[in-house]
Write a protein that holds these residues in place. Structure first.
Motif, PDB file in Angstrom:
ATOM      1  N   PRO A 118      40.858  30.369  33.489  1.00 20.03           N
ATOM      2  CA  PRO A 118      39.532  30.609  32.897  1.00 20.03           C
ATOM      3  C   PRO A 118      39.167  32.090  32.848  1.00 20.03           C
ATOM      4  O   PRO A 118      39.083  32.752  33.887  1.00 20.03           O
ATOM      5  N   GLU A 119      38.943  32.581  31.646  1.00 18.05           N
ATOM      6  CA  GLU A 119      38.580  33.986  31.454  1.00 18.05           C
ATOM      7  C   GLU A 119      37.217  34.291  32.074  1.00 18.05           C
ATOM      8  O   GLU A 119      36.988  35.398  32.594  1.00 18.05           O
ATOM      9  N   GLN A 120      36.289  33.297  32.063  1.00 21.05           N
ATOM     10  CA  GLN A 120      34.927  33.516  32.557  1.00 21.05           C
ATOM     11  C   GLN A 120      34.907  33.893  34.039  1.00 21.05           C
ATOM     12  O   GLN A 120      34.025  34.623  34.496  1.00 21.05           O
ATOM     13  N   LEU A 121      35.859  33.371  34.792  1.00 18.93           N
ATOM     14  CA  LEU A 121      35.936  33.670  36.225  1.00 18.93           C
ATOM     15  C   LEU A 121      36.899  34.811  36.521  1.00 18.93           C
ATOM     16  O   LEU A 121      37.262  35.036  37.678  1.00 18.93           O
ATOM     17  N   HIS A 122      37.322  35.529  35.479  1.00 21.43           N
ATOM     18  CA  HIS A 122      38.306  36.608  35.625  1.00 21.43           C
ATOM     19  C   HIS A 122      39.596  36.090  36.248  1.00 21.43           C
ATOM     20  O   HIS A 122      40.242  36.786  37.039  1.00 21.43           O
ATOM     21  N   LEU A 123      39.953  34.861  35.892  1.00 21.04           N
ATOM     22  CA  LEU A 123      41.140  34.233  36.465  1.00 21.04           C
ATOM     23  C   LEU A 123      42.179  33.905  35.386  1.00 21.04           C
ATOM     24  O   LEU A 123      42.981  32.990  35.561  1.00 21.04           O
ATOM     25  N   ARG A 124      42.144  34.652  34.301  1.00 23.19           N
ATOM     26  CA  ARG A 124      43.231  34.518  33.316  1.00 23.19           C
ATOM     27  C   ARG A 124      44.367  35.416  33.793  1.00 23.19           C
ATOM     28  O   ARG A 124      44.407  36.617  33.480  1.00 23.19           O
ATOM     29  N   LEU A 125      45.270  34.847  34.550  1.00 23.95           N
ATOM     30  CA  LEU A 125      46.325  35.599  35.212  1.00 23.95           C
ATOM     31  C   LEU A 125      47.691  35.166  34.709  1.00 23.95           C
ATOM     32  O   LEU A 125      47.850  34.065  34.166  1.00 23.95           O
ATOM     33  N   SER A 126      48.668  36.016  34.890  1.00 22.14           N
ATOM     34  CA  SER A 126      50.041  35.641  34.558  1.00 22.14           C
ATOM     35  C   SER A 126      50.572  34.679  35.619  1.00 22.14           C
ATOM     36  O   SER A 126      50.022  34.575  36.730  1.00 22.14           O
ATOM     37  N   ILE A 127      51.654  33.973  35.283  1.00 26.00           N
ATOM     38  CA  ILE A 127      52.258  33.057  36.250  1.00 26.00           C
ATOM     39  C   ILE A 127      52.699  33.827  37.494  1.00 26.00           C
ATOM     40  O   ILE A 127      52.547  33.353  38.623  1.00 26.00           O
ATOM     41  N   GLY A 128      53.220  35.040  37.300  1.00 27.16           N
ATOM     42  CA  GLY A 128      53.605  35.864  38.439  1.00 27.16           C
ATOM     43  C   GLY A 128      52.426  36.201  39.334  1.00 27.16           C
ATOM     44  O   GLY A 128      52.533  36.181  40.565  1.00 27.16           O
ATOM     45  N   ASP A 129      51.278  36.502  38.712  1.00 28.11           N
ATOM     46  CA  ASP A 129      50.079  36.811  39.496  1.00 28.11           C
ATOM     47  C   ASP A 129      49.529  35.568  40.195  1.00 28.11           C
ATOM     48  O   ASP A 129      49.011  35.662  41.317  1.00 28.11           O
ATOM     49  N   TRP A 130      49.599  34.411  39.527  1.00 29.80           N
ATOM     50  CA  TRP A 130      49.158  33.180  40.194  1.00 29.80           C
ATOM     51  C   TRP A 130      50.016  32.908  41.431  1.00 29.80           C
ATOM     52  O   TRP A 130      49.508  32.459  42.460  1.00 29.80           O
ATOM     53  N   ALA A 131      51.319  33.174  41.322  1.00 28.64           N
ATOM     54  CA  ALA A 131      52.198  32.985  42.484  1.00 28.64           C
ATOM     55  C   ALA A 131      51.841  33.977  43.588  1.00 28.64           C
ATOM     56  O   ALA A 131      51.814  33.625  44.778  1.00 28.64           O
ATOM     57  N   LYS A 132      51.530  35.226  43.194  1.00 31.41           N
ATOM     58  CA  LYS A 132      51.230  36.276  44.169  1.00 31.41           C
ATOM     59  C   LYS A 132      49.864  36.096  44.798  1.00 31.41           C
ATOM     60  O   LYS A 132      49.705  36.217  46.025  1.00 31.41           O
ATOM     61  N   ASP A 133      48.853  35.795  43.987  1.00 32.99           N
ATOM     62  CA  ASP A 133      47.482  35.709  44.492  1.00 32.99           C
ATOM     63  C   ASP A 133      47.102  34.306  44.966  1.00 32.99           C
ATOM     64  O   ASP A 133      46.298  34.153  45.884  1.00 32.99           O
ATOM     65  N   GLY A 134      47.664  33.282  44.304  1.00 33.49           N
ATOM     66  CA  GLY A 134      47.281  31.910  44.609  1.00 33.49           C
ATOM     67  C   GLY A 134      48.192  31.225  45.604  1.00 33.49           C
ATOM     68  O   GLY A 134      47.772  30.831  46.697  1.00 33.49           O
ATOM     69  N   LEU A 135      49.473  31.089  45.255  1.00 33.08           N
ATOM     70  CA  LEU A 135      50.397  30.366  46.126  1.00 33.08           C
ATOM     71  C   LEU A 135      50.575  31.053  47.477  1.00 33.08           C
ATOM     72  O   LEU A 135      50.679  30.388  48.506  1.00 33.08           O
ATOM     73  N   LEU A 136      50.594  32.388  47.484  1.00 31.95           N
ATOM     74  CA  LEU A 136      50.761  33.082  48.766  1.00 31.95           C
ATOM     75  C   LEU A 136      49.551  32.900  49.679  1.00 31.95           C
ATOM     76  O   LEU A 136      49.653  33.088  50.890  1.00 31.95           O
ATOM     77  N   ALA A 137      48.394  32.535  49.110  1.00 32.50           N
ATOM     78  CA  ALA A 137      47.235  32.232  49.955  1.00 32.50           C
ATOM     79  C   ALA A 137      47.542  31.041  50.856  1.00 32.50           C
ATOM     80  O   ALA A 137      47.090  30.989  52.010  1.00 32.50           O
ATOM     81  N   LEU A 138      48.324  30.078  50.345  1.00 32.16           N
ATOM     82  CA  LEU A 138      48.736  28.941  51.175  1.00 32.16           C
ATOM     83  C   LEU A 138      49.656  29.401  52.298  1.00 32.16           C
ATOM     84  O   LEU A 138      49.522  28.963  53.445  1.00 32.16           O
ATOM     85  N   PHE A 139      50.585  30.295  51.979  1.00 35.82           N
ATOM     86  CA  PHE A 139      51.480  30.858  52.998  1.00 35.82           C
ATOM     87  C   PHE A 139      50.681  31.541  54.103  1.00 35.82           C
ATOM     88  O   PHE A 139      50.944  31.344  55.295  1.00 35.82           O
ATOM     89  N   PHE A 140      49.676  32.318  53.722  1.00 34.76           N
ATOM     90  CA  PHE A 140      48.889  33.028  54.727  1.00 34.76           C
ATOM     91  C   PHE A 140      47.906  32.103  55.441  1.00 34.76           C
ATOM     92  O   PHE A 140      47.508  32.395  56.573  1.00 34.76           O
ATOM     93  N   PHE A 141      47.523  30.999  54.805  1.00 32.95           N
ATOM     94  CA  PHE A 141      46.742  29.992  55.510  1.00 32.95           C
ATOM     95  C   PHE A 141      47.567  29.409  56.663  1.00 32.95           C
ATOM     96  O   PHE A 141      47.071  29.291  57.793  1.00 32.95           O
ATOM     97  N   VAL A 142      48.807  29.078  56.382  1.00 37.80           N
ATOM     98  CA  VAL A 142      49.692  28.557  57.431  1.00 37.80           C
ATOM     99  C   VAL A 142      49.925  29.622  58.500  1.00 37.80           C
ATOM    100  O   VAL A 142      49.926  29.326  59.708  1.00 37.80           O
ATOM    101  N   ALA A 143      50.103  30.885  58.082  1.00 35.46           N
ATOM    102  CA  ALA A 143      50.264  31.968  59.057  1.00 35.46           C
ATOM    103  C   ALA A 143      49.014  32.116  59.924  1.00 35.46           C
ATOM    104  O   ALA A 143      49.109  32.345  61.136  1.00 35.46           O
TER     105      ALA A 143
END
Length: 404
Positions: A58-83
């Protein structure tokens, strides 16, 4: 429960335990990295970069990101949650809850962050980008390092794993602080306030013993979006939520939320979040010219020196000083050669160091730094594995002699 359903449940539980295995996580991570390197250096390389750079959200939430950025900003949040969950468990009921046992891995982690940063700054002084790139070698990859230890150190005392885990978790917390401070370029006060409210509500729900995922999941998403919008790297949301999770079980409760959630989400982190990040972060050009630049250009050489030399000196040197001056005690059953091998293993920066490289640099400088991270991680892992196998054999012979 009918027999087929019970059998299926047992199989799922067994598969989940398999994914939680440290060796499995390290193997999947290495496989994802190998696929990224092969794909990015094959005739199909254009498709790799097209997939990595494809944008959605969604562009409105400034969340129009590339797949690489989603992996870096989104998926890694799960990794750091576990950490964050692992750190909270260690701080409240684990090794870090006892002062004498906690001091050594904590001071070793501090040494393993400060010395590599100083080494990188010294070696790369004057190189363009070093004012931010010094942060790249401060991190230790938990999954990769523990995977190498599991493969090569089966006879080492259990205190070796506890020391390495505690060190790596504290190390990654330090890396998160560096990311929050060094890589925050803008700050949205309103979004930060929303994030604080979301964290406070999460903590209150934990205090009230609320367990339903249908409250926590939307709340975690709101916290992640608010942190992202605030201008702070969104993975910070993961580690904060982990640290706010309750770590002590109530009477009649089988296990505390921090343990239950760690068991639930660690397989997703090991099998999905970290490998997908590596898949889209490690796809860099590898050829003779690229490798030549890595070992002859000041900035990547600084990263190499920080991870391979700085980590080993920082972890072992500070540990020795802390024991020598009576500040800490050496882990039970471990000798200095064991600690030396583990100190080398601290140079496996990998996941978080790749993240640091992406945040600190752009273009060819980022690719050279990431190549240096991969090369340093391999060298550190192989050198540590050789020493750990020797120490493993020595501990095995000691056990056999005792049994005789």
């Amino acid at each position: 429960m009918p027999a087929p359903e019970r059998t299926a449940r047992v199989r799922v539980d067994e598969f989940t335990r398999f994914l939680r295995n440290e060796t499995t996580g390290g193997t999947i991570l290495l496989a994802a990295t190998a696929i990224a390197l092969l794909w990015a250096n094959s005739p199909l390389s254009e498709s790799y970069f097209a997939v990595r750079d494809f944008q959605f959200g969604p562009e409105q939430l400034h969340l129009r990101l590339s797949i690489g950025d989603w992996a870096k900003d989104g998926l890694l949040a799960l990794f750091f949650f576990v950490a964050g969950l692992e750190l909270k468990r260690e701080l409240v009921v684990g090794e870090l809850s006892r002062r004498k046992q906690a001091i050594l891995p904590v001071v070793a982690a501090i040494g393993g962050m400060v010395v590599p940063a100083l080494v990188a700054l010294t070696v790369g002084w004057g190189a363009p980008g070093i004012e931010r790139a010094w942060a790249i070698p401060v991190a230790t990859d938990i999954a990769f390092a523990l995977g190498v230890l599991a493969l090569t150190g089966s006879n080492l005392p259990s205190s070796a794993r506890v020391f390495l885990l505690s060190l790596a978790v504290v190390d990654d917390l330090g890396a998160m602080i560096v990311i929050a401070v060094l890589f925050t370029t803008k700050f949205n006060l309103l979004a930060a306030g929303v994030a604080v409210l979301a964290f406070a509500l999460y903590a209150w729900l934990q205090h009230r013993r609320v367990r339903t995922v249908w409250l926590y999941l939307p709340l975690a998403i709101v916290a992640w979006i608010a942190v992202h919008e605030a201008g702070v790297h969104a993975t910070i949301a993961g580690v904060i939520l982990g640290l706010l999770t309750r770590a002590k079980a109530d009477p009649g409760e089988e296990e505390a939320p921090v343990i239950r959630l760690e068991h639930r989400y660690q397989p997703f982190s090991a099998a999905l979040a970290v490998p997908l990040f590596a898949l889209f972060a490690a796809g860099i050009e590898i050829n003779a010219d690229a490798l030549g630049r890595v070992v002859t250009t000041a900035l990547p050489v600084a990263v190499l020196a920080g991870l391979i030399v700085g980590k080993a000196i920082g972890i072992l040197g500070v540990s020795a000083a802390a024991v020598r001056f009576g500040i800490a005690q050496r882990p039970r059953g471990m000798g200095w050669r064991d600690l030396g091998a583990l100190s080398l293993l601290g140079g496996v920066g990998f996941t978080v160091s790749l993240l640091m490289a992406e945040l600190a640099l752009t273009g060819s400088a980022a690719d050279e730094a990431k190549t240096a991270v991969l090369l340093a991680s391999v060298v550190a892992a192989l050198a540590a594995a050789v020493l750990l196998l020797r120490r493993n054999r020595a501990h095995g012979e000691t056990v056999s002699s005792s049994a005789d």
